[in-house]
Scaffold this active site. Structure first.
Site, PDB file in Angstrom:
ATOM      1  N   ALA A  48     -10.593  -1.165  11.638  1.00  0.00           N
ATOM      2  CA  ALA A  48     -10.899  -2.532  11.209  1.00  0.00           C
ATOM      3  C   ALA A  48     -11.362  -3.436  12.361  1.00  0.00           C
ATOM      4  CB  ALA A  48      -9.697  -3.124  10.473  1.00  0.00           C
ATOM      5  N   ASP A 236      -6.018  -2.609   7.265  1.00  0.00           N
ATOM      6  CA  ASP A 236      -7.413  -2.987   7.060  1.00  0.00           C
ATOM      7  C   ASP A 236      -7.539  -4.347   6.387  1.00  0.00           C
ATOM      8  OD1 ASP A 236      -7.459   0.125   7.243  1.00  0.00           O
ATOM      9  OD2 ASP A 236      -9.483  -0.577   7.694  1.00  0.00           O
TER      10      ASP A 236
END
Lengths: 347, 347
Positions: A48, A236
């Site tokens: 991420a 994420d």
């Protein structure tokens, strides 16, 4: 060495091709925002925080490579590129967070095209540097959670490769190791793309941290038999209530830890938090190509560093409280099994 | 076609080489009890009921191929072979159950060597036939648990290949399908050896049952999002209290089903029950070669039938109640996350 670096002279974004590790450390160059979007989509770069910063440089590239001379036309083109970059992967919110942040610069009034480009480069570089600083602060907050002698189960890759450098969850483990704590990491291989056995194991080799690779489905066995004391993974996207979207498998791992009273830590920069979403069920879940599951031949390289060790329990125990019924040739046996199973057998 | 068949004329046990499926349907011949022990150990044949019957024929082969003429010497040699066969895999109790059953015959007084051999062959054949009858009775008891329209998550392989024929958990699903119920099976691929994607998917293709392959770690996602209504798996050993030892991953699957109020059924013949063990933690867990985890190149063939479909969610949601702490650059955030996360972000 950073996962991604900007070459100002050549106006290109270089990144480690994470699909080639651990067999080869290859660097690829993105020379357009389309290259960046594709690299994010096909997971040349993943993690991420890393895809957030890559996306920011994608916006930089859109500006650099544009043939537009009119500022307003240029800004419109950049906006279109930003939309395409954001759509390359849906789940990690860092992607849209990073693009929105750099688009605030892109939308400012500029007189000269070069001024706009310079400002974008400055902002993207700042984001890259901030990512490393943030990760190091995260590690300082997290390292105290790890005790000397801990064995930690870790899912996916959250190390330097998942960020610009240093890492999130793996960064915490790395700092605890540097503090002199004796650690061992059970590395979830992380099907279907093996980010654990390919990337995390490779990083742990570099750091000299003791580890063994396990199949994701074996974590329950190690937790139930008290062979692990902590679970760490990244995130994420985190909803306002603390529900965590992370690499598939995190949920089952957390369930197994929770069932055995073993603590679970999710580690991430606050740019991963999406306060707009009340809970995790509102987070969009990307479904990727089924060939990632089916085509094992696509892994035409080792899925682990040379010399890596693994643990391979072939069975595990499902405690009776989790089972609704036992189906035998003598009939369906319902709880309480202690009485009913023996009765059926002796009938 | 049976998973294993005895050739009386050639005095050999033929079995499907399950390591070659789904690429090739190959039959191998075991001509000694050592061949049988090796085939069980290297998983040419696997599945608790199948290895039980194979082991019984291993005892038959020990008798057939012995050069001993004195009955007592022969019986001693058979006993030694039985011990070796039992030690080929430790977890499934069917193996020792079957060997003990046929050894009752082997220990009887005989006058002629050929009489002993004939009695052993008769008993082993009887066990093979009983296995099929037992499985069909199991299916009749279990098929009613499956509703029209159900999607079932299934772990490992429990079909015809795991038994002499018909199967246990997959036999239940097969009968429900034959009863005209519309079913869909989400097939856990079952790392590290892919018994789900290689064997169960191959069987489901033969039976014309709708299925998709999933990574083991994705089952939680499908259960949490109500895309599955039942979980079925087999058993390698069941303790007196109903704790089930089964292929690694069964525990995490059962946890995920239980957390979502989805029923879990373990399906097995009563020969799988070990009333001598009070609970599952007393069951020995085999740990196999780490190369099964590490060496993906060893799978030099497709891990799924040609044309197989798969589902591939890349993320899942870990609900906040499973998480001990969220580690960010602004510090460690503890529950209740709803308040504390927002406070930390806005600080």
């Amino acid at each position: 060495m950073r996962t991604l670096t900007w070459d100002q002279e050549k106006q290109e974004l270089r990144m480690i091709d994470q699909r080639q590790l651990p067999a080869r450390l290859e660097i690829i160059s993105c020379r357009s925002y389309q290259d960046v979007a594709e690299a994010i989509q096909n997971m040349t770069i993943r993690g991420a925080p890393a895809i957030g910063v890559a996306a920011a440089f994608g916006v930089v590239l859109a500006a650099c490579k544009s043939k537009k001379t009119n500022l307003q036309d240029l800004q419109e083109e950049i906006q279109q590129a930003a939309t395409i970059i954001i759509s390359s992967r849906p789940t990690a919110v860092n992607l849209s967070w990073a693009v929105q942040r750099i688009m605030k610069i892109a939308r400012q009034p500029f007189v000269m095209k070069q001024d706009l480009i310079n400002s974008l480069v400055t902002e993207a570089q700042k984001m890259a540097n901030e990512d490393i600083d943030t990760n190091k602060r995260i590690a300082e907050h997290g390292a105290g959670l790890i005790q000397d002698g801990d064995t930690i189960i870790h899912h996916c890759n959250t190390g330097a490769l998942a960020t610009v450098d240093w890492g999130t969850a793996l960064g915490v483990i790395r700092l605890a190791h540097l503090q002199g704590k004796h650690l061992h990491v059970l590395v979830d291989e992380t099907r279907p793309r093996f980010q654990g056995s390919r990337l995390t194991a490779w990083e742990l080799e570099q750091y000299g941290i003791s580890y063994e690779i396990i199949c994701d489905n074996a974590a329950g066995y190690f937790l139930h038999t008290r062979q692990a004391q902590k679970v760490f993974f990244g995130a994420d996207r985190v909803a306002a209530n603390g529900d965590v979207a992370n690499k598939v498998g995190s949920y089952m791992l957390a369930l197994a830890a929770h069932a055995n009273n073993i603590p679970v830590y999710s580690v991430f920069p606050t740019s991963t938090v999406d306060l707009n979403l009340e809970n995790g069920d509102l987070i969009p879940i990307e479904e990727r190509d089924s060939n990632e599951v089916l085509d094992i031949k696509a892994h035409d390289q080792p899925v682990a560093p040379i010399g890596a060790k693994a643990r391979n329990p072939a069975f595990d125990i499902t405690p009776n409280y989790l089972i609704t019924g036992l189906v035998t040739e003598k009939g369906l046996v319902s709880p309480p099994f202690q009485q009913n199973l023996s009765r059926v057998i002796h009938e």
